[in-house]
Write an enzyme that holds these catalytic residues in place. Structure first.
Site, PDB file in Angstrom:
ATOM      1  N   LYS A   1      45.049  61.718  31.641  1.00  0.00           N
ATOM      2  CA  LYS A   1      44.780  62.841  30.744  1.00  0.00           C
ATOM      3  C   LYS A   1      43.297  63.201  30.751  1.00  0.00           C
ATOM      4  CE  LYS A   1      45.263  64.311  25.902  1.00  0.00           C
ATOM      5  NZ  LYS A   1      45.518  63.876  24.514  1.00  0.00           N
ATOM      6  N   GLN A   2      42.442  62.176  30.720  1.00  0.00           N
ATOM      7  CA  GLN A   2      41.000  62.416  30.637  1.00  0.00           C
ATOM      8  C   GLN A   2      40.264  61.247  31.266  1.00  0.00           C
ATOM      9  OE1 GLN A   2      41.769  62.186  26.400  1.00  0.00           O
ATOM     10  NE2 GLN A   2      39.819  61.121  26.149  1.00  0.00           N
TER      11      GLN A   2
ATOM     12  N   GLU B   1      45.039  58.705  27.397  1.00  0.00           N
ATOM     13  CA  GLU B   1      46.221  58.557  26.553  1.00  0.00           C
ATOM     14  C   GLU B   1      47.519  58.785  27.314  1.00  0.00           C
ATOM     15  OE1 GLU B   1      45.467  61.185  23.304  1.00  0.00           O
ATOM     16  OE2 GLU B   1      43.834  59.958  22.512  1.00  0.00           O
TER      17      GLU B   1
ATOM     18  N   TRP C   1      36.585  59.112  17.894  1.00  0.00           N
ATOM     19  CA  TRP C   1      35.480  58.572  18.672  1.00  0.00           C
ATOM     20  C   TRP C   1      34.615  59.682  19.256  1.00  0.00           C
ATOM     21  CZ3 TRP C   1      35.721  57.610  24.463  1.00  0.00           C
ATOM     22  CH2 TRP C   1      36.608  58.498  25.082  1.00  0.00           C
ATOM     23  N   ASP C   2      35.125  60.922  19.211  1.00  0.00           N
ATOM     24  CA  ASP C   2      34.385  62.069  19.731  1.00  0.00           C
ATOM     25  C   ASP C   2      32.946  62.066  19.227  1.00  0.00           C
ATOM     26  OD1 ASP C   2      37.135  62.480  19.861  1.00  0.00           O
ATOM     27  OD2 ASP C   2      36.989  64.643  19.610  1.00  0.00           O
TER      28      ASP C   2
END
Length: 798
Positions: free
Chosen positions: A616-617, A504, A376-377
C-alpha cells in the site's frame, strides 16, 4: 509505483498564481473539492470553504481540534483487548452562514446570473476573499464582497466581513446564523449521504450529540453552551455583529437549541453599502461547565468587537509574514509547481499553528475523514517541517504525546506487555482502531514517536525537552520492545513477531524489517539518553527514576537487544525482505488489475490482498530513508528497484517517500514523477478523495521531498549535511531552515550551491562531503562543475 493519471486545474478557472488559489467562476462540479482547497484553519478552529450562503454544499462542516464524541465500538465477534471506545470529531455549529435576499429572492449561485465572480485565498494574507456581481431576476445589480478569516494570532476567533451594494433601491434581508449541523440541518438545504462505505470516512450518529445547557442572546450577539452526550466534553460558541450603513434597518433575533439568527432587514438605497462584520468564537473543555465556556466566548467577542475586523487582518498578515520568513520554498519551475508548493506549506501552517494541547488530525481541520484522529503521520511526516521552521509546535506535540502516556501504559497492560503502547489512532489517548490487524498491530507507532524525539533533539539540541518529557517516553517505549520480542534459543537473535509495519496490505507478520530497524534505533537511543540524563541532569534523572521505577540493568538490557535484533536479509536478491515471509508470497497481478480497481482496499477483500506481494505504501523504502546512515547507496538502489514496482501508492503517505529515495539514488525521472503525485495530491485530486479533506501527511511529505530529496538534506546524530539532487527541469531551488538556534538559507542551481547563515551563531554543516563553518556575513558557495557526476558517485554511501 502504479502510475497515477491526474489533470491540473483548468487554467481559465483556476489560474496559476504563485501566492494564491484563485477561482474565477463558480464551478458546481468542483464545489466539494473547493470546500477543502479553500478551507481555513489555525490548528484549533477549522472551517471548510463552503459558501457564506450555506448552499449548495457537499460537506458543510466546522471543527474544533480535539472536540469529539465517543461511542461504543461493536464487534461482530468479541475478543479480549479489542478497542472499545470510538472517537469522532464533532461538526461544531456553523458560524459562517450569511444568507442574502434581494426583493425576497435568495442569492443562490447555481442559478444566479453572475456578471463576475472571483474567490481568492492568498497565502500571505490568510484571508478568503470573494467578490461577485449578481444581476438579480428583477434586473438589479448587486455587488457582494466578503472576507473570511480564522485568526492565527487569536486561537479562539474568526470573522467575516460581508458587504452588499445595489445600483437601485430594494428591500434587503441578511440573515446571519449559527447552525448546529451535527444534529440538524437547514430547511433550505438538501441532505447529503456521508459515504460510510469508505472506511476512511467519519461515522455519523443516529442519536443527538450536542445538548444545549446555557445560552445568551442579546443585542447582536448569540452564544450557546453545549455538552456532548457521551464524551461529556463542553463547547461554548458564539457570534456577534457590527453593522455599518446609512440605510435604514431593523434587527430581529431568535434562538433555539440548534439555530441562532440575527436578521437584518434593510431598506437599501442606490450605491449605499451595507457592511456587516460577523465575529465567531469557539471554546472547548473536557472538564469546565458549558456556562463557563459561554462566559469565555463572550469575553472573546467583546475584545473582537472592540478591536474591529481590520485589526484581525493586520495581525493575520503579520503572523504569516513571520511564518513565510522561516518556511518559504521558492522554485524556478512551472507556475503551477510554485503555487502548489506554497499551498501545501500553507496547509501545514493551518493544521498546526495553534494546535496546543492537541495533536494534528490526519485531515487537519479541513474535513471529517479519519474522524479527526491523530496517527503516526504527525511524528514522521509533519514534525520534520515544524522542527526546522517552528520548533515550538514540535515541542507542544511531543508534550501532547507525553500526556497520553498513562493510557498508553494501560493499553500495554491490556495487551500483556510492559512499558507503554501508544494508540494507532486516537483523539483522547484510547485506542480507536477497531481493526487490530491494521491498527493496534502497528506497534511501530512507539518507535515513530521515539524517532521524532531524536530528530528534534538532533536538530535543536534542546536537552530540556528530553528531561521534561522525552526520557520518560523513551523508557516506556523501550520497555515495550524488550517485552514484546524474544531471544531465539538457537541463534540468540532477537525477534519481534505478530506485528504490522507501515504497509497495511501486509498485516500481523513476523520480523517486519521496518519495525525491527526502528525498534533497534528506539532501544539504543533510549539507553544512551538515560545515561546522558544521569550524567548531565541528576535532578531530572532522579525524577525519571521516580516516575518509571527504572532498574539499574535495563539500559544494558536494551543495548543487548539492539545488538541482537534480527534484520531479515535475502542473500540472493541482496535486499531486505519486508518481513520474514514476504518474499514467499505470490506477486500481485498488476498487469491484470485495471486502474479503476485502485485503491485495492475498496475493491478486494483483505485476505486477497494479504496473501500477495503488494504494498500500500513505502515500508522498507521508508526505513531506508529514515535510517539512511545505516545503508549504502547500492543497498538503497537494490531495495528500491525491488519494492517500487510492488507499491500501489494507495496511501497518500507513499509518493513523497518514494520520491526522496529515488532522488538520492539518482532516479531523477521517478523522483520528479512521485514528487508531482504528492505535490498535486489535493489540488489535482490525485487520490480521488480531496472532498474529504486535505492529506496533511502528504503536505508535510511535499516539504520533505523538496528538502530531503532534491535539497539532499540529512541530519544524522546532530550532523547536518546536504547532497542536492536538483531536477534538471528546475532552474533553481531556495529554502530556509532553522537548525540549533540559527537560521540557514540555501540557494541551489545547476551552476552553484550557496548556503548562508541569516541569523544566530556559526554552525557546521557538510555540503557534498565538504565540511563548512557557516558564519554571519560569510556565505559558502560551491561551484557544481567541481562535483563528480551522479553516475560517478553512485557506489559511495553518503
Amino acid at each position: 509505483m502504479i502510475p497515477r493519471k491526474f489533470e491540473l486545474l483548468p487554467e481559465h478557472i483556476y489560474p496559476s498564481e504563485e501566492w494564491a488559489i484563485v477561482e474565477n467562476s463558480f464551478s458546481p462540479s468542483w464545489m466539494g473539492n473547493a470546500e477543502t482547497i479553500f478551507a481555513l484553519a489555525n490548528g484549533f478552529i477549522g472551517v471548510r470553504g463552503i459558501l457564506e450562503e450555506g448552499r449548495p454544499a457537499i460537506e458543510a462542516a466546522s471543527f474544533c481540534n480535539g472536540f469529539h464524541e465517543t461511542w461504543p465500538i461493536v464487534h461482530a465477534e468479541e475478543a479480549f483487548g479489542f478497542a472499545r471506545t470510538g472517537q469522532t470529531i464533532v461538526n461544531v455549529p456553523d458560524a459562517t452562514l450569511i444568507k442574502l435576499y434581494i426583493d425576497d429572492e435568495p442569492l443562490y449561485l447555481p442559478t444566479a446570473r453572475m456578471v463576475s465572480y472571483r474567490r481568492e485565498l492568498d497565502f500571505r494574507e490568510g484571508v478568503l476573499k470573494r467578490d461577485i456581481h449578481w444581476s438579480s431576476p428583477a434586473g438589479k445589480q448587486v455587488y457582494v464582497r466578503s472576507r473570511r478569516i480564522v485568526s492565527l494570532e487569536y486561537r479562539h476567533l474568526g470573522a467575516i466581513s460581508y458587504e452588499v451594494t445595489l445600483d437601485t433601491a430594494a428591500p434587503v434581508v441578511i440573515s446571519s446564523q449559527m447552525l448546529n449541523r451535527q444534529d440538524s440541518f437547514a430547511t433550505d438545504e438538501p441532505r447529503n449521504g456521508n459515504g460510510e462505505s469508505d472506511p476512511r470516512r467519519a461515522k455519523s450518529f443516529a442519536t443527538r450529540v450536542l445538548n444545549a445547557h446555557h445560552h445568551i442572546d442579546r443585542d447582536l450577539r448569540i452564544c450557546t453552551g453545549y455538552r456532548t452526550t457521551n464524551s461529556r466534553m463542553a463547547l461554548g460558541c458564539g457570534i456577534d455583529h457590527v453593522i455599518e450603513t446609512r440605510n435604514p434597518y431593523q434587527v430581529q433575533r431568535s434562538w433555539s437549541e440548534d439555530l441562532g439568527k440575527i436578521v437584518f432587514t434593510i431598506d437599501a438605497r442606490p450605491d449605499e453599502p451595507i457592511r456587516i462584520t460577523k465575529f465567531f468564537t469557539y471554546h472547548t473543555s473536557r472538564s469546565v461547565p458549558a456556562a463557563e465556556l459561554v462566559d469565555r466566548a463572550c469575553r472573546t467577542l467583546d475584545r473582537a468587537v472592540r478591536d474591529g475586523y481590520d485589526h484581525l487582518e493586520e495581525q493575520q498578515h503579520a503572523f504569516l509574514e513571520r511564518f513565510w520568513a522561516n518556511a518559504d520554498v521558492e522554485v524556478d519551475a512551472e507556475p503551477p509547481v510554485q503555487q502548489a508548493i506554497r499551498w501545501n506549506i500553507f496547509q501545514l501552517c493551518q493544521a498546526s499553528a495553534r494546535a496546543e494541547t492537541t495533536g494534528i488530525p490526519a485531515k487537519g481541520l479541513s474535513g471529517q475523514a479519519y474522524e479527526g484522529h491523530y496517527f503516526w503521520d504527525t511524528e514522521i511526516y509533519v514534525t520534520p517541517f515544524l522542527t526546522h521552521t517552528e520548533p515550538r509546535i514540535t515541542r507542544n506535540l511531543l508534550r501532547f504525546r507525553h500526556s497520553m502516556l498513562g493510557k498508553a501504559r494501560e493499553r500495554a497492560r491490556e495487551l500483556s506487555e510492559a512499558g507503554a503502547l501508544f494508540p494507532w489512532r486516537t483523539i483522547n489517548g484510547e485506542e480507536a482502531s477497531s481493526y487490530y490487524a491494521a491498527g493496534t498491530a502497528q506497534y511501530h507507532i512507539n518507535a515513530d514517536i521515539a524517532y521524532a524525539i531524536k530528530h528534534y533533539l538532533d536538530a535543536r539540541g534542546d536537552f530540556d525537552l528530553l528531561a521534561e518529557v522525552g526520557a520518560e517516553i523513551l523508557v516506556e517505549t523501550a520497555r515495550l520492545w524488550s517485552h514484546l520480542g524474544f531471544f531465539a534459543p538457537d541463534t540468540g537473535s532477537f525477534h519481534i513477531h505478530g506485528v504490522t509495519g507501515p504497509d497495511e496490505y501486509t498485516t500481523v507478520v513476523n520480523d517486519n524489517t521496518f519495525t525491527n530497524l526502528m525498534a533497534r534505533a528506539n532501544l539504543r537511543f533510549a539507553a544512551s539518553m538515560v545515561r546522558r540524563l544521569k550524567e548531565e541532569r541528576p535532578d531530572a534523572f532522579a525524577h525519571l527514576l521516580h516516575e518509571t521505577q527504572l532498574g539499574e540493568e535495563e539500559c544494558d538490557h536494551w543495548d543487548r537487544i539492539a545488538d541482537a535484533m534480527y534484520i531479515p536479509f535475502d542473500m540472493e536478491r541482496g535486499i531486505l525482505p519486508q518481513d520474514q515471509n514476504f518474499l514467499e508470497k505470490e506477486r500481485w497481478d498488476f498487469a491484470g488489475t485495471p486502474l479503476d480497481r485502485y485503491p485495492l482496499l475498496l475493491n478486494f477483500h483483505p485476505l486477497v490482498i494479504y496473501r500477495h506481494q503488494v504494498i500500500k505504501q513505502a515500508d522498507v523504502v521508508l526505513a531506508l530513508f529514515l535510517l539512511g546512515d545505516e545503508f549504502t547507496l547500492e543497498d538503497k538502489r537494490r531495495n528500491f528497484d525491488y519494492y517500487d514496482p510492488l507499491t500501489t501508492g494507495d496511501s497518500s503517505l507513499s509518493a513523497c517517500v518514494q520520491s526522496i529515495l529515488a532522488a538520492e539514488i539518482g532516479y531523477e525521472e521517478k523522483a520528479l514523477e512521485y514528487f508531482q503525485y504528492a505535490l498535486f495530491m489535493d489540488l489535482a485530486d490525485v487520490a480521488g478523495n480531496v472532498v474529504d479533506g486535505a492529506h496533511i501527511a502528504s503536505t508535510g511529505g511535499v516539504w520533505m521531498a523538496i528538502i530531503y530529496g532534491f535539497g539532499g538534506m540529512r541530519n544524522y546524530e546532530g550532523k547536518l549535511s546536504f547532497n542536492p539532487s536538483l531536477p534538471s527541469t528546475w532552474g533553481s531551488l531556495t529554502f530556509r531552515l532553522r537548525y540549533l538556534d540559527s537560521r540557514i538559507k540555501a540557494y541551489l542551481s545547476r551552476e552553484m550551491y550557496r548556503f548562508e547563515l541569516t541569523e544566530g551563531d556559526p554552525v557546521s554543516i557538510t555540503v557534498c562531503g565538504e565540511e563548512v563553518l557557516l558564519e554571519p556575513g560569510k556565505p559558502f558557495e560551491l561551484d557544481t562543475s567541481r562535483l563528480p557526476s551522479r553516475e560517478e558517485d553512485q557506489e559511495s554511501p553518503r
